[in-house]
Design a protein around this motif. Structure first.
Motif, PDB file in Angstrom:
ATOM      1  N   VAL A 259       0.859  -0.756  -0.165  1.00 32.51           N
ATOM      2  CA  VAL A 259      -0.055  -0.325   0.169  1.00 32.51           C
ATOM      3  C   VAL A 259       1.200   1.601  -0.313  1.00 32.51           C
ATOM      4  N   ALA A 260       0.792   2.089  -0.683  1.00 32.64           N
ATOM      5  CA  ALA A 260       1.144   3.604  -0.812  1.00 32.64           C
ATOM      6  C   ALA A 260       1.563   4.651   0.777  1.00 32.64           C
ATOM      7  N   ASN A 261       0.303   4.024   1.959  1.00 31.99           N
ATOM      8  CA  ASN A 261       0.700   4.611   2.899  1.00 31.99           C
ATOM      9  C   ASN A 261       0.310   3.680   3.997  1.00 31.99           C
ATOM     10  N   PRO A 262       0.990   2.896   4.555  1.00 34.35           N
ATOM     11  CA  PRO A 262       1.267   1.920   5.432  1.00 34.35           C
ATOM     12  C   PRO A 262       0.442   2.920   6.977  1.00 34.35           C
ATOM     13  N   GLN A 263       1.638   3.988   7.071  1.00 34.41           N
ATOM     14  CA  GLN A 263       1.633   4.290   7.665  1.00 34.41           C
ATOM     15  C   GLN A 263      -0.435   5.180   8.708  1.00 34.41           C
ATOM     16  N   ALA A 264      -0.815   5.637   7.191  1.00 35.86           N
ATOM     17  CA  ALA A 264      -2.028   5.693   7.371  1.00 35.86           C
ATOM     18  C   ALA A 264      -3.503   5.313   7.429  1.00 35.86           C
ATOM     19  N   TYR A 265      -2.963   3.583   7.400  1.00 30.39           N
ATOM     20  CA  TYR A 265      -3.660   2.605   7.078  1.00 30.39           C
ATOM     21  C   TYR A 265      -3.150   2.272   9.175  1.00 30.39           C
ATOM     22  N   ALA A 266      -2.392   2.573   9.675  1.00 30.17           N
ATOM     23  CA  ALA A 266      -1.805   2.203  11.395  1.00 30.17           C
ATOM     24  C   ALA A 266      -2.506   3.224  12.132  1.00 30.17           C
ATOM     25  N   ARG A 267      -2.256   4.795  11.611  1.00 31.07           N
ATOM     26  CA  ARG A 267      -2.695   5.249  12.779  1.00 31.07           C
ATOM     27  C   ARG A 267      -4.365   5.563  12.673  1.00 31.07           C
ATOM     28  N   LYS A 268      -4.689   4.920  11.129  1.00 32.20           N
ATOM     29  CA  LYS A 268      -6.509   5.021  11.554  1.00 32.20           C
ATOM     30  C   LYS A 268      -6.442   4.165  12.609  1.00 32.20           C
ATOM     31  N   ALA A 269      -6.015   2.696  12.538  1.00 34.77           N
ATOM     32  CA  ALA A 269      -6.657   1.461  13.298  1.00 34.77           C
ATOM     33  C   ALA A 269      -6.148   2.135  14.883  1.00 34.77           C
ATOM     34  N   LEU A 270      -4.976   2.787  15.109  1.00 28.21           N
ATOM     35  CA  LEU A 270      -5.324   3.360  16.372  1.00 28.21           C
ATOM     36  C   LEU A 270      -5.970   4.169  17.328  1.00 28.21           C
ATOM     37  N   VAL A 271      -6.511   4.777  16.226  1.00 21.83           N
ATOM     38  CA  VAL A 271      -7.574   5.456  16.526  1.00 21.83           C
ATOM     39  C   VAL A 271      -8.457   5.111  16.785  1.00 21.83           C
ATOM     40  N   ASN A 272      -9.159   3.867  16.061  1.00 20.72           N
ATOM     41  CA  ASN A 272     -10.430   3.610  15.773  1.00 20.72           C
ATOM     42  C   ASN A 272      -9.946   2.406  17.111  1.00 20.72           C
ATOM     43  N   HIS A 273      -9.127   1.787  17.818  1.00 21.86           N
ATOM     44  CA  HIS A 273      -8.618   1.328  18.392  1.00 21.86           C
ATOM     45  C   HIS A 273      -9.117   1.576  19.674  1.00 21.86           C
ATOM     46  N   TYR A 274      -8.187   3.111  19.952  1.00 17.80           N
ATOM     47  CA  TYR A 274      -8.769   4.050  21.159  1.00 17.80           C
ATOM     48  C   TYR A 274      -9.497   4.309  21.163  1.00 17.80           C
ATOM     49  N   ILE A 275     -10.824   4.708  19.926  1.00 19.88           N
ATOM     50  CA  ILE A 275     -12.006   5.197  19.983  1.00 19.88           C
ATOM     51  C   ILE A 275     -12.532   4.086  21.409  1.00 19.88           C
ATOM     52  N   SER A 276     -12.391   2.740  20.607  1.00 19.87           N
ATOM     53  CA  SER A 276     -13.501   1.303  20.883  1.00 19.87           C
ATOM     54  C   SER A 276     -13.270   0.899  22.578  1.00 19.87           C
ATOM     55  N   TRP A 277     -11.418   0.983  22.587  1.00 22.42           N
ATOM     56  CA  TRP A 277     -11.698   0.640  24.472  1.00 22.42           C
ATOM     57  C   TRP A 277     -11.573   2.239  25.170  1.00 22.42           C
ATOM     58  N   ARG A 278     -12.300   2.746  24.913  1.00 19.95           N
ATOM     59  CA  ARG A 278     -12.817   4.158  25.841  1.00 19.95           C
ATOM     60  C   ARG A 278     -13.701   3.457  25.849  1.00 19.95           C
ATOM     61  N   ARG A 279     -14.753   2.970  24.684  1.00 23.97           N
ATOM     62  CA  ARG A 279     -16.309   2.657  25.374  1.00 23.97           C
ATOM     63  C   ARG A 279     -16.214   1.426  26.363  1.00 23.97           C
ATOM     64  N   ARG A 280     -14.957   0.558  26.350  1.00 27.84           N
ATOM     65  CA  ARG A 280     -14.795  -0.342  27.621  1.00 27.84           C
ATOM     66  C   ARG A 280     -15.489   0.235  28.465  1.00 27.84           C
ATOM     67  N   PRO A 281     -15.001  -0.701  30.047  1.00 26.29           N
ATOM     68  CA  PRO A 281     -14.979  -0.057  31.107  1.00 26.29           C
ATOM     69  C   PRO A 281     -14.017   0.383  31.709  1.00 26.29           C
ATOM     70  N   ALA A 282     -14.324   1.323  32.567  1.00 24.20           N
ATOM     71  CA  ALA A 282     -13.033   2.259  32.372  1.00 24.20           C
ATOM     72  C   ALA A 282     -12.088   1.602  33.641  1.00 24.20           C
ATOM     73  N   ARG A 283     -10.710   1.963  33.535  1.00 24.58           N
ATOM     74  CA  ARG A 283      -9.672   1.583  33.721  1.00 24.58           C
ATOM     75  C   ARG A 283      -9.384   3.190  35.302  1.00 24.58           C
ATOM     76  N   ALA A 284      -9.036   2.173  36.481  1.00 27.07           N
ATOM     77  CA  ALA A 284      -8.577   3.356  37.669  1.00 27.07           C
ATOM     78  C   ALA A 284      -7.316   4.011  37.443  1.00 27.07           C
ATOM     79  N   GLU A 285      -7.847   5.384  36.859  1.00 25.34           N
ATOM     80  CA  GLU A 285      -6.242   6.382  37.318  1.00 25.34           C
ATOM     81  C   GLU A 285      -5.985   7.238  38.158  1.00 25.34           C
ATOM     82  N   LEU A 286      -4.998   6.650  38.309  1.00 26.33           N
ATOM     83  CA  LEU A 286      -4.625   7.527  39.890  1.00 26.33           C
ATOM     84  C   LEU A 286      -3.898   9.187  39.360  1.00 26.33           C
ATOM     85  N   PRO A 287      -4.960   9.924  40.126  1.00 26.62           N
ATOM     86  CA  PRO A 287      -4.395  11.431  40.095  1.00 26.62           C
ATOM     87  C   PRO A 287      -3.422  11.753  40.936  1.00 26.62           C
TER      88      PRO A 287
END
Length: 174
Positions: free
Chosen positions: A53-81
């Motif tokens: 593919v001409a730009n595999p980085q674009a594919y990887a970036r899109k996969a990263l964003v999509n995975h992040y968005i779907s990841w955030r829909r999962r039950p929240a992880r406890a973050e400690l400020p």
């Protein structure tokens, strides 16, 4: 060159850029590493098709964003400020405060708005490229950016340029 060699070259070239995007999306270096690792495993599975593919980085970036968005829909992880600033060397105390304020403000945005801000202003993608990556319209990107910037101004007013600086900029752009 075998399949693994070309994938290793891809990772060597783009890992830092993808890691920066993952960090800006998650706001946590450890979560960013986990996110990037998960996405790189998915990309590796599709590498025979992506290697040409001409730009595999674009594919990887899109996969990263999509995975992040779907990841955030999962039950929240406890973050400690923490009251401690992140470890690392910054050029000045003011820069450190600004980075912390921006990180905290980004963390308050919904995943989609955060993704738009990271892609548009940190990755310097156009509205069209951002819309394509997020699989939405350009109008949605504009709307999400508008709402996200308003929210950032509200959450971190100290990051907005001072009025004197804005006047100087206006004077130099004429």
């Amino acid at each position: 060159m075998d399949r693994n060699d070309s994938f290793r070259e891809f990772v060597a070239l783009y890992q830092q850029s993808l890691m920066r995007t993952a960090y800006l999306l998650t706001g946590d270096p450890h979560l960013a590493e986990d996110l990037l690792q998960s996405v790189l495993l998915k990309v590796l599975g599709r590498w025979p098709k992506l290697a040409h593919v001409a730009n595999p980085q674009a594919y990887a970036r899109k996969a990263l964003v999509n995975h992040y968005i779907s990841w955030r829909r999962r039950p929240a992880r406890a973050e400690l400020p923490s009251s401690e600033p992140p470890k690392g060397s910054y050029s000045s105390e003011e820069s450190t405060v600004a980075r912390l304020a921006m990180r905290q403000a980004l963390a308050r945005l919904p995943p989609r708005q955060r993704a738009v801000i990271v892609l548009r202003y940190y990755e310097d993608l156009t509205e069209h490229e951002t819309a394509k990556l997020l699989n939405c319209s350009i109008g949605t990107v504009k709307s999400q950016a508008h709402h996200a910037l308003a929210r950032l101004r509200e959450c971190a007013p100290e990051l907005a340029p001072r009025s004197e600086e804005m006047e100087e900029l206006k004077g130099t752009r004429r």
